[in-house]
Design a protein around this motif. Structure first.
Motif, PDB file in Angstrom:
ATOM      1  N   UNK A 220      37.511  36.691  29.925  1.00  0.00           N
ATOM      2  CA  UNK A 220      37.567  38.032  30.516  1.00  0.00           C
ATOM      3  C   UNK A 220      36.988  38.102  31.924  1.00  0.00           C
ATOM      4  N   UNK A 221      36.886  36.957  32.601  1.00  0.00           N
ATOM      5  CA  UNK A 221      36.416  37.006  33.984  1.00  0.00           C
ATOM      6  C   UNK A 221      36.621  35.664  34.676  1.00  0.00           C
ATOM      7  N   UNK A 222      36.791  35.739  35.985  1.00  0.00           N
ATOM      8  CA  UNK A 222      36.699  34.567  36.848  1.00  0.00           C
ATOM      9  C   UNK A 222      36.181  35.073  38.192  1.00  0.00           C
ATOM     10  N   UNK A 223      35.090  34.487  38.718  1.00  0.00           N
ATOM     11  CA  UNK A 223      34.440  35.067  39.898  1.00  0.00           C
ATOM     12  C   UNK A 223      35.257  34.930  41.180  1.00  0.00           C
ATOM     13  N   UNK A 224      35.024  35.871  42.091  1.00  0.00           N
ATOM     14  CA  UNK A 224      35.532  35.736  43.451  1.00  0.00           C
ATOM     15  C   UNK A 224      34.649  34.721  44.171  1.00  0.00           C
ATOM     16  N   UNK A 225      35.195  34.054  45.160  1.00  0.00           N
ATOM     17  CA  UNK A 225      34.424  33.151  46.006  1.00  0.00           C
ATOM     18  C   UNK A 225      34.285  33.798  47.380  1.00  0.00           C
ATOM     19  N   UNK A 226      33.051  34.048  47.793  1.00  0.00           N
ATOM     20  CA  UNK A 226      32.791  34.588  49.124  1.00  0.00           C
ATOM     21  C   UNK A 226      32.236  33.468  50.008  1.00  0.00           C
ATOM     22  N   UNK A 227      32.963  33.127  51.066  1.00  0.00           N
ATOM     23  CA  UNK A 227      32.531  32.083  51.994  1.00  0.00           C
ATOM     24  C   UNK A 227      32.055  32.759  53.280  1.00  0.00           C
ATOM     25  N   UNK A 228      30.788  32.579  53.578  1.00  0.00           N
ATOM     26  CA  UNK A 228      30.155  33.230  54.715  1.00  0.00           C
ATOM     27  C   UNK A 228      29.778  32.178  55.743  1.00  0.00           C
TER      28      UNK A 228
ATOM     29  N   UNK B 260      40.666  34.900  44.003  1.00  0.00           N
ATOM     30  CA  UNK B 260      40.372  35.581  45.260  1.00  0.00           C
ATOM     31  C   UNK B 260      39.231  34.913  46.021  1.00  0.00           C
ATOM     32  N   UNK B 261      39.516  34.580  47.295  1.00  0.00           N
ATOM     33  CA  UNK B 261      38.499  34.086  48.225  1.00  0.00           C
ATOM     34  C   UNK B 261      38.339  35.130  49.323  1.00  0.00           C
ATOM     35  N   UNK B 262      37.105  35.437  49.674  1.00  0.00           N
ATOM     36  CA  UNK B 262      36.832  36.364  50.769  1.00  0.00           C
ATOM     37  C   UNK B 262      36.012  35.619  51.809  1.00  0.00           C
ATOM     38  N   UNK B 263      36.467  35.618  53.056  1.00  0.00           N
ATOM     39  CA  UNK B 263      35.725  34.964  54.127  1.00  0.00           C
ATOM     40  C   UNK B 263      35.166  36.030  55.064  1.00  0.00           C
ATOM     41  N   UNK B 264      33.977  35.791  55.564  1.00  0.00           N
ATOM     42  CA  UNK B 264      33.321  36.750  56.456  1.00  0.00           C
ATOM     43  C   UNK B 264      32.252  36.037  57.269  1.00  0.00           C
ATOM     44  N   UNK B 265      31.885  36.632  58.379  1.00  0.00           N
ATOM     45  CA  UNK B 265      30.822  36.048  59.202  1.00  0.00           C
ATOM     46  C   UNK B 265      29.439  36.384  58.654  1.00  0.00           C
TER      47      UNK B 265
ATOM     48  N   UNK C  58      51.997  40.263  44.118  1.00  0.00           N
ATOM     49  CA  UNK C  58      53.023  39.273  44.461  1.00  0.00           C
ATOM     50  C   UNK C  58      52.461  37.865  44.628  1.00  0.00           C
ATOM     51  N   UNK C  59      51.169  37.697  44.418  1.00  0.00           N
ATOM     52  CA  UNK C  59      50.531  36.407  44.679  1.00  0.00           C
ATOM     53  C   UNK C  59      50.907  35.336  43.659  1.00  0.00           C
ATOM     54  N   UNK C  60      51.357  35.755  42.481  1.00  0.00           N
ATOM     55  CA  UNK C  60      51.608  34.769  41.437  1.00  0.00           C
ATOM     56  C   UNK C  60      50.298  34.111  41.032  1.00  0.00           C
ATOM     57  N   UNK C  61      50.292  32.797  40.882  1.00  0.00           N
ATOM     58  CA  UNK C  61      49.072  32.079  40.522  1.00  0.00           C
ATOM     59  C   UNK C  61      48.391  31.457  41.745  1.00  0.00           C
ATOM     60  N   UNK C  62      48.747  31.962  42.904  1.00  0.00           N
ATOM     61  CA  UNK C  62      48.173  31.403  44.127  1.00  0.00           C
ATOM     62  C   UNK C  62      46.753  31.932  44.354  1.00  0.00           C
ATOM     63  N   UNK C  63      46.038  31.229  45.201  1.00  0.00           N
ATOM     64  CA  UNK C  63      44.707  31.656  45.619  1.00  0.00           C
ATOM     65  C   UNK C  63      44.874  32.496  46.885  1.00  0.00           C
ATOM     66  N   UNK C  64      44.441  33.746  46.819  1.00  0.00           N
ATOM     67  CA  UNK C  64      44.570  34.665  47.950  1.00  0.00           C
ATOM     68  C   UNK C  64      43.297  34.611  48.781  1.00  0.00           C
ATOM     69  N   UNK C  65      43.461  34.349  50.061  1.00  0.00           N
ATOM     70  CA  UNK C  65      42.319  34.282  50.973  1.00  0.00           C
ATOM     71  C   UNK C  65      42.273  35.565  51.790  1.00  0.00           C
ATOM     72  N   UNK C  66      41.248  36.354  51.586  1.00  0.00           N
ATOM     73  CA  UNK C  66      41.100  37.643  52.254  1.00  0.00           C
ATOM     74  C   UNK C  66      40.068  37.521  53.366  1.00  0.00           C
ATOM     75  N   UNK C  67      40.470  37.918  54.550  1.00  0.00           N
ATOM     76  CA  UNK C  67      39.610  37.782  55.723  1.00  0.00           C
ATOM     77  C   UNK C  67      38.964  39.118  56.051  1.00  0.00           C
TER      78      UNK C  67
END
Length: 272
Positions: free
Chosen positions: A43-51, A142-147, A92-101
């Motif tokens: 029932x879960x899989x974490x988001x990855x935040x790359x800073x 889901x991957x989220x990148x930020x400064x 629409x992502x399917x099973x892809x990894x979405x990288x959110x900036x």
């Protein structure tokens, strides 16, 4: 076979550049290939935040990881889209990894709480032109990148595993970025093939070892450890161990990577 796979993805150069943080990112990426199954089971899989600040290696890291499973860039600037547009992207992502900036441009904001359903059930609500709503399941990760670390609610933060490439204790690269930047995507895809074929092993092992790992974290850090954070960290420790098994990663690097996960758990217990 393990040495051949490590050579194909230039693993030694990768860890010479990113160290344990790279191993943690790769372990998450391995799990993300099976994110839909893991969410179904747990029932879960974490988001990855790359800073990281400019030049810290965020783009290099993500370019490398995408080559591992043959994924072409699937980046999305969240604040540049409407809520409906963001929903369409995830649907629409399917099973892809979405990288959110997240660039933090002035006047552009997002309600990060919108993302919470993607952590668990993965449900996305789409509205058609006639006002009808349709529930679609997000099957990717889901991957989220930020400064800088995101300014968001605790409910969102607890759904993330944060990797800070600009931290004071971040690994100092021992090779030039070209050592992994010009990795041959065709050769690197051997990793993705191996991970895809190992789906039953990865997901079955998570099911088997997760409860004990989660219990150990809860006992070590006490009641102040958020239950969601404990689950995230337990999943990551299991994935790190599985990756180390897959690639025969030396024990000292495995322990160093595990420590990064324990640091996430420990910081969650600190009062602010």
């Amino acid at each position: 076979m393990q040495n051949e796979l490590k050579a194909a993805i230039r693993f030694n150069d990768f860890t010479a550049y990113f160290g344990a943080r790279g191993v943690l990112a790769m372990a998450w990426w391995m799990g993300a290939v099976h994110a839909a199954r893991i969410r179904q089971d747990q029932n879960s899989f974490p988001f990855l935040q790359i800073v990281g600040t400019a030049g810290s290696g965020k783009t290099l890291l993500l370019d490398y990881l995408q080559k591992l499973n043959g994924q072409t860039p699937y980046s999305h600037a969240l604040a540049h889209a409407t809520p409906a547009g963001r929903a369409r992207t995830f649907a629409s992502a399917g099973q892809r990894i979405v990288i959110c900036e997240e660039h933090g441009e002035l006047g552009q904001t997002i309600d990060w709480d919108e993302l919470k359903p993607l952590f668990s059930a993965g449900s996305v609500s789409l509205r058609s032109g006639d006002g009808q709503s349709e529930e679609v399941t997000f099957r990717g990760a889901l991957v989220i990148t930020a400064s800088q670390p995101l300014d968001c609610s605790d409910a969102v933060t607890s759904r993330m595993v944060m990797l800070d490439l600009s931290a004071a204790d971040a690994h100092t690269p021992r090779v030039r970025p070209e050592a992994i930047g010009n990795l041959n995507a065709s050769e690197a895809s051997a990793f993705g093939i191996e991970v895809n074929q190992a789906g039953e092993w990865i997901c079955g092992s998570l099911q088997a070892f997760l409860p004990a790992c989660q219990g150990q974290l809860t006992r070590k850090y006490g009641a102040s450890l958020n239950g969601r954070t404990a689950l995230n960290c337990a999943q990551m420790i299991c994935l790190v161990d599985l990756l180390c098994n897959l690639l025969a990663i030396p024990q000292d690097l495995q322990l160093e990577t595990r420590k990064l996960v324990h640091d996430i758990a420990f910081l969650d217990t600190m009062p602010y």
